[in-house]
Every structure is written in C-alpha cells, then in structure tokens.
Design an enzyme around this catalytic site. Structure first.
Site, short mmCIF file in Angstrom:
data_model
loop_
_atom_site.label_atom_id
_atom_site.label_comp_id
_atom_site.label_asym_id
_atom_site.label_seq_id
_atom_site.Cartn_x
_atom_site.Cartn_y
_atom_site.Cartn_z
N GLU A 77 0.82 -1.22 0.00
CA GLU A 77 0.00 0.00 0.00
C GLU A 77 0.86 1.27 0.00
O GLU A 77 0.40 2.32 -0.43
CB GLU A 77 -0.92 0.02 1.22
CG GLU A 77 -2.03 -1.00 1.18
CD GLU A 77 -2.92 -0.92 2.39
OE1 GLU A 77 -4.13 -0.67 2.21
OE2 GLU A 77 -2.42 -1.09 3.52
N TYR A 101 -17.06 25.87 -2.65
CA TYR A 101 -16.85 24.43 -2.73
C TYR A 101 -15.83 24.04 -3.79
O TYR A 101 -15.19 23.01 -3.67
CB TYR A 101 -18.16 23.65 -2.90
CG TYR A 101 -19.07 24.10 -4.01
CD1 TYR A 101 -18.84 23.74 -5.32
CD2 TYR A 101 -20.18 24.89 -3.72
CE1 TYR A 101 -19.69 24.15 -6.33
CE2 TYR A 101 -21.03 25.31 -4.73
CZ TYR A 101 -20.78 24.94 -6.04
OH TYR A 101 -21.61 25.35 -7.03
N GLU A 106 -7.95 7.19 9.58
CA GLU A 106 -8.30 7.98 10.76
C GLU A 106 -7.42 9.23 10.86
O GLU A 106 -7.90 10.33 11.15
CB GLU A 106 -8.14 7.14 12.04
CG GLU A 106 -9.17 6.04 12.20
CD GLU A 106 -8.82 4.73 11.49
OE1 GLU A 106 -9.50 3.72 11.78
OE2 GLU A 106 -7.90 4.70 10.65
N LYS A 147 -12.75 4.01 1.55
CA LYS A 147 -11.62 3.33 0.93
C LYS A 147 -12.13 2.02 0.33
O LYS A 147 -11.95 0.94 0.89
CB LYS A 147 -10.53 3.08 1.98
CG LYS A 147 -9.23 2.52 1.41
CD LYS A 147 -8.20 2.33 2.52
CE LYS A 147 -6.98 1.62 2.01
NZ LYS A 147 -6.05 1.25 3.09
#
Length: 120
Positions: free
Chosen positions: A23, A55, A75, A100
């Site tokens: 990863e 935005y 997190e 994810k």
C-alpha cells in the site's frame, strides 16, 4: 439557530494510504464526503461567492492535500483534513467521511466518519 450547510459528496481523490508495504508503493482511490456548517443568508442576499464557502476551492484543496499525504491510517487523514478545513476555510463544524473501497475484498466499501467543531 441556523442549520445551513454546504456539502460535497463522493469527491474522488487518490493518495498513498495503508499500513501494508504494497500500500505504501501505490496510490489508492479514496472518496470523500464533507458537510460544513455555514450561514448562507448573506451570500443569498448578495449573490456573491465571497460570502459563502467556495466548494470549488475546498474540493481543490482536499484533492491537493490527499495527493500530497502518505498516512498509514484513514483515521489520521480524516483528522488532519478536518483540521485543515476548519483552519483554512473558517469552518466551525463539519462532518467528514472517507471511503476506501477495495480495502476489504468481501466488503463493497469501508471507511470512517468524524464530526468536529460545534454545530451552530
């Protein structure tokens, strides 16, 4: 009390995220949802972008931040991204979700959702 929000849903980004060696060597797709408290009344009255949350500027900044990051945990990414949005865009309250997909083969999606700040 005002309950106005600006939201962005399903913003596709890519970044290095994960704890496994493989990863750390690839960029993975991440999808971000964010809802931010704001008062739209002045913007509505003036029809002026400077009186609301932009935005486009926010999505550009999120995309840039995620692309430049290399956290192990979503997190941590969520916490840092929330801090950035509150600081750079003066957002008092936000709810942020990071998805994810593909992280767990048997699940269609995994992710985290956080809420930061005081909701007006």
């Amino acid at each position: 009390m005002n309950g106005d929000t600006v939201f962005i849903k399903g913003l596709k980004t890519e970044g290095v995220i994960g704890v496994f060696d493989w990863e750390r060597e690839i960029r993975q797709p991440l999808y971000i949802d964010v809802t931010m408290a704001t008062d739209i009344r002045l913007a509505a009255a003036s029809d002026d972008l400077t009186h609301t949350l932009d935005y486009k500027a926010i999505t550009d900044r999120i995309t840039q931040f995620v692309a430049a990051s290399a956290f192990q945990l979503i997190e941590t990414l969520a916490e840092r991204l929330a801090e950035l949005l509150q600081k750079e865009f003066a957002v008092q309250w936000l709810q942020l979700a990071i998805h994810k997909p593909g992280a767990i083969a048997a699940a269609s999606d995994i992710g985290i959702q956080i809420e930061r700040g005081e909701k007006p």
